[in-house]
Design an enzyme around this catalytic site. Structure first.
Site, short mmCIF file in Angstrom:
data_model
loop_
_atom_site.label_atom_id
_atom_site.label_comp_id
_atom_site.label_asym_id
_atom_site.label_seq_id
_atom_site.Cartn_x
_atom_site.Cartn_y
_atom_site.Cartn_z
N LYS A 60 0.85 -1.22 0.00
CA LYS A 60 0.00 0.00 0.00
C LYS A 60 0.87 1.25 0.00
CE LYS A 60 -4.11 -2.03 1.97
NZ LYS A 60 -3.61 -3.37 2.34
N PRO A 80 -10.74 -7.84 -1.27
CA PRO A 80 -10.68 -8.43 0.07
C PRO A 80 -11.98 -8.22 0.83
CG PRO A 80 -9.58 -6.30 0.08
CD PRO A 80 -10.21 -6.46 -1.28
N LEU A 84 -19.48 -14.39 -0.17
CA LEU A 84 -18.82 -14.81 -1.41
C LEU A 84 -19.76 -14.79 -2.61
CD1 LEU A 84 -16.28 -15.80 -2.87
CD2 LEU A 84 -16.89 -18.13 -2.21
N ARG A 91 -7.29 -14.76 6.60
CA ARG A 91 -7.44 -15.49 7.87
C ARG A 91 -8.34 -16.71 7.76
NH1 ARG A 91 -8.98 -10.14 10.98
NH2 ARG A 91 -9.52 -9.65 8.81
P1 XMP Z 1 -8.44 -11.31 5.61
O1 XMP Z 1 -7.69 -12.02 6.67
O2 XMP Z 1 -9.35 -10.23 6.11
O3 XMP Z 1 -7.28 -10.61 4.74
O4 XMP Z 1 -9.15 -12.24 4.66
C1 XMP Z 1 -7.52 -9.60 3.81
C2 XMP Z 1 -6.21 -9.16 3.25
O5 XMP Z 1 -6.41 -8.08 2.39
C3 XMP Z 1 -5.81 -6.90 2.93
N1 XMP Z 1 -6.82 -5.90 2.80
C4 XMP Z 1 -6.80 -4.93 1.93
N2 XMP Z 1 -5.89 -4.61 1.04
N3 XMP Z 1 -7.26 -2.85 0.31
C5 XMP Z 1 -6.11 -3.55 0.24
O6 XMP Z 1 -5.25 -3.19 -0.55
C6 XMP Z 1 -8.23 -3.16 1.18
O7 XMP Z 1 -9.28 -2.56 1.20
C7 XMP Z 1 -7.96 -4.23 2.03
N4 XMP Z 1 -8.70 -4.79 2.98
C8 XMP Z 1 -7.97 -5.84 3.45
C9 XMP Z 1 -5.44 -7.19 4.34
O8 XMP Z 1 -4.29 -6.48 4.73
C10 XMP Z 1 -5.20 -8.67 4.28
O9 XMP Z 1 -3.93 -8.95 3.76
#
Ligand code: XMP
Length: 217
Positions: free
Chosen positions: A66, A172, A181, A198
Site C-alpha cells: 500500500k 478483500p 462470497l 485469515r
Molecule cells: P483477511 O484475513 O481479512 O485478509 O481475509 C484480507 C487481506 O487483504 C488486505 N486488505 C486490503 N488490502 N485494500 C487492500 O489493498 C483493502 O481494502 C484491504 N482490505 C484488506 C489485508 O491487509 C489482508 O492482507
C-alpha cells in the site's frame, strides 16, 4: 472441477513465520491462483521470502505494501519490491504522479501495479469512500493493471469496477471481514480475484479451507 464463475483465489498470507508461510503456501497451492503478502510477513522475514514462496509454489506473488509516498520514494520502494515480486499494491490517494512513478518502474520490469480505491474495513467509509470513484477514474486513465475494491460492500465493488473497466479487480473482505462470497461472485469475472486470508491460514486445515472457497468460485 470448480464453480462456474472461474473467479480467481488470491491467498493473503499474513503469517509472520517463514516456515509456516511456506508450508501453507505449498499446502494450498492446488487451489490458489495468486499469493499476496504484505508487511507482516516481509518485515518478519525479509524480501527474500518472495523468492522462496515463488520457488516452492510456482505462483505469482503480489506485494501488498500500500505504497503511499512522494514519487521519488515510491520509485525506490517499487524498484526494490519488483526485483522480487510480480506486482505491487499502492495507494491511489497520493495522486497520479506518485502512482505513475510506480508504474514506470513496473513497466520497465514487466510487472503489475494494483491501486487501492475503497478499502474493505469500516473506517474506509470515513474518508476513502468519498474519493474512491475519482481514484478508480485515475486508475482507468493511467491504465494500471488492477484495482483493489471491497467485498464487504458489493454495491460499491460493482460501481468501482464499472469505472476502472479495463483493470482486473482484487477484492478483500470475504471470510474474516464478513463479506458474502456469492454476492461478490455476482460482480466479479474470470479476470478478477477474491482475496482471502485469515479464513484460510487460521483454519486448522488451510488446504481444505482453500478448497472449500475455490470450489464455490
Ligand atoms: P483477511 O484475513 O481479512 O485478509 O481475509 C484480507 C487481506 O487483504 C488486505 N486488505 C486490503 N488490502 N485494500 C487492500 O489493498 C483493502 O481494502 C484491504 N482490505 C484488506 C489485508 O491487509 C489482508 O492482507
Amino acid at each position: 472441477m470448480y464453480g462456474e464463475s472461474l473467479v480467481k483465489l488470491m491467498l493473503a498470507l499474513d503469517v509472520m513465520d517463514e516456515k509456516k508461510a511456506i508450508l501453507i503456501a505449498k499446502e494450498t497451492s492446488e487451489y490458489v491462483d495468486s499469493i499476496k503478502i504484505g508487511y507482516p510477513l516481509v518485515l518478519a522475514t525479509g524480501l527474500n521470502i518472495i523468492d522462496k514462496i515463488k520457488e516452492s509454489t510456482n505462483k505469482e506473488v503480489i506485494c501488498d505494501f500500500k505504497v503511499a509516498d512522494i514519487p521519488s520514494t515510491n520509485e525506490k520502494i517499487a524498484e526494490l519490491t519488483l526485483n522480487h515480486a510480480d506486482g505491487i499494491i499502492c495507494q491511489g490517494f497520493v495522486g497520479s504522479d506518485s502512482v505513475s512513478a510506480i508504474l514506470n518502474v513496473a513497466r520497465a520490469k514487466n510487472k503489475k501495479v494494483i491501486v487501492v480505491t475503497e478499502m474493505s474495513h469500516p473506517g474506509a467509509t470515513e474518508y476513502l469512500q468519498n474519493v474512491a470513484e475519482d481514484m478508480a477514474k485515475m486508475a482507468d486513465r493511467l491504465k494500471v493493471d488492477g484495482i483493489v475494491a471491497p467485498s464487504t460492500r458489493p454495491e460499491r465493488l460493482k460501481e468501482i469496477k464499472s469505472i476502472a473497466k479495463d483493470a482486473f479487480v482484487i477484492s478483500p473482505g470475504v471470510g474474516a471481514q464478513g463479506g458474502n462470497l456469492s454476492d461478490v461472485l455476482n460482480v466479479l469475472n474470470e479476470n478478477d480475484y477474491v482475496i482471502i486470508g485469515r479464513a484460510i491460514y487460521e483454519n486448522e486445515n488451510p488446504k481444505n479451507a482453500a478448497k472449500k472457497y475455490k470450489i464455490q468460485m
